[in-house]
Design an enzyme around this catalytic site. Structure first.
Site, mmCIF file in Angstrom:
data_model
loop_
_atom_site.group_PDB
_atom_site.id
_atom_site.type_symbol
_atom_site.label_atom_id
_atom_site.label_comp_id
_atom_site.label_asym_id
_atom_site.label_seq_id
_atom_site.Cartn_x
_atom_site.Cartn_y
_atom_site.Cartn_z
ATOM 1 N N CYS A 1 0.830 -1.202 0.000
ATOM 2 C CA CYS A 1 0.000 0.000 0.000
ATOM 3 C C CYS A 1 0.868 1.256 0.000
ATOM 4 O O CYS A 1 1.507 1.552 -0.994
ATOM 5 C CB CYS A 1 -0.965 -0.052 1.190
ATOM 6 S SG CYS A 1 -2.325 1.135 1.076
ATOM 7 N N HIS B 1 -3.389 -5.776 1.214
ATOM 8 C CA HIS B 1 -2.638 -5.960 2.457
ATOM 9 C C HIS B 1 -2.515 -7.424 2.890
ATOM 10 O O HIS B 1 -3.385 -7.925 3.614
ATOM 11 C CB HIS B 1 -3.329 -5.184 3.581
ATOM 12 C CG HIS B 1 -3.176 -3.710 3.468
ATOM 13 N ND1 HIS B 1 -2.236 -2.998 4.174
ATOM 14 C CD2 HIS B 1 -3.834 -2.813 2.704
ATOM 15 C CE1 HIS B 1 -2.330 -1.710 3.861
ATOM 16 N NE2 HIS B 1 -3.297 -1.567 2.969
ATOM 17 N N GLU C 1 -0.623 -8.590 5.172
ATOM 18 C CA GLU C 1 -0.389 -8.694 6.620
ATOM 19 C C GLU C 1 -1.684 -8.735 7.429
ATOM 20 O O GLU C 1 -1.660 -9.041 8.622
ATOM 21 C CB GLU C 1 0.523 -7.555 7.097
ATOM 22 C CG GLU C 1 -0.139 -6.194 7.318
ATOM 23 C CD GLU C 1 -0.411 -5.413 6.044
ATOM 24 O OE1 GLU C 1 -0.439 -6.014 4.957
ATOM 25 O OE2 GLU C 1 -0.621 -4.189 6.139
#
Lengths: 232, 88
Positions: A85, A194, A196
């Protein structure tokens, strides 16, 4: 096996990235933007957020941070670097990855669990996926529209440098549905969604099996751990 | 103190979502006589001393490398105080 995460003023997802690294089985190392020291990490994540309030251009001021001198140098020597991002925007601003990111074509911030196709598995961060594998990880951005000139786009496609492509929905007007790209060497990868945020059952995207059970993001981190161990 | 102005615009061929949003709002309030609106940036750089060749070289470098990103934007004008003409 130590993987660093750089915190910039305005980073939001640095803690999540550190946690994802730990869950994948490596030692997370918190790094600070104002230092000129990567603390000898084996790989590096530039996390999401809104560094410097997205002033000037997203990721532009962060790409001029002291630590970016070392990041650019280490990336040139083959250190695996993942930009997520805002981190992807920094890599584009630092010219470590091709293209640029502009405001979403519909003008609004978007958050959704996003289906992607893994277009290239010969990178440090995608080697654990199957070619063409479909994954779902969260997406959340206001300026995620990937653009490049027609020539650059043809080069990215021709040389297999597109790493991820949006499926079902193009959430931000990205050209050719590009969600993420890699560099020529394959050690530097950037994407808007994302990984994560999809590493632990109970906290990821919904799957056909159970609510919030999606952990497709974990493979990014297990891939780089395996790649670094193979190279060692 | 002399002020140098640098103007940056999104590349003409690329989508300008901010401009589109403004154009949409104008049309909604009945000010729709504009076929398009584009939104760019203006930077004002103030220097303490005179604007000499070294200053101009520095301005041109940061305009190209920092104030704009050539992948998505163009520097459309650099205006120096003593000669109010664009040189970019």
């Amino acid at each position: 096996m130590r993987i660093g995460v750089v915190t910039f003023p305005g980073s939001l997802d640095d803690r999540d990235a550190l946690r994802a690294i730990r869950m994948a089985g490596a030692e997370p190392v918190a790094l600070w933007h104002g230092e000129h020291d990567l603390h000898g990490v084996d790989a590096l994540v530039l996390p999401g957020g809104f560094s410097y309030g997205d002033y000037l251009r997203c990721g532009a001021i962060a790409s001029l941070s002291p630590i970016m001198t070392e990041v650019i140098d280490a990336a040139g020597k083959g250190l695996p670097v993942l930009g997520i991002c805002n981190g992807f925007q920094m890599l584009a601003e630092a010219h470590l990855l091709a293209g640029g990111l502009i405001r979403n074509d519909h003008g609004t911030f978007i958050r959704r669990d996003q289906k992607l196709r893994v277009e290239n598995t010969s990178t440090a961060w995608t080697s654990g996926f199957e070619q063409g594998q479909e994954i779902v990880i969260p997406l959340k951005n206001g300026e995620g529209g990937f653009i490049a000139s027609a020539d650059e786009l043809a080069r990215l496609e021709g040389e297999g440098l597109v790493a991820f492509r949006y499926l079902d929905v193009n959430p931000n007007g990205s050209l050719n549905d590009i969600a993420g790209v890699r560099n020529e060497r394959g050690n530097v990868v950037g994407l808007m969604p994302h990984p994560e945020h999809a590493v632990e059952p109970g906290f990821g995207p919904d799957t056909a099996d159970a609510m919030r059970s999606g952990v497709d993001g974990l493979t990014f981190f297990t891939s780089v751990i395996e790649q670094v161990l193979v190279a060692a | 103190m002399p002020t140098i102005v640098v103007e940056v615009m999104p590349k003409a061929e690329l989508l300008d979502p901010q401009g589109k949003a403004v154009a949409g709002a104008l049309a909604r309030i009945g000010k729709g006589h504009f076929s398009s609106v584009r939104v760019g940036k203006r930077f004002e750089l103030t220097v303490d001393g005179p604007v000499d060749d070294a200053t101009r070289a520095a301005v041109e470098e940061i305009a190209a490398d920092i104030l704009s990103n050539s992948v998505i934007e163009d520097v459309v004008g650099i205006y120096y105080p003593e000669a109010a003409e664009a040189v970019a």
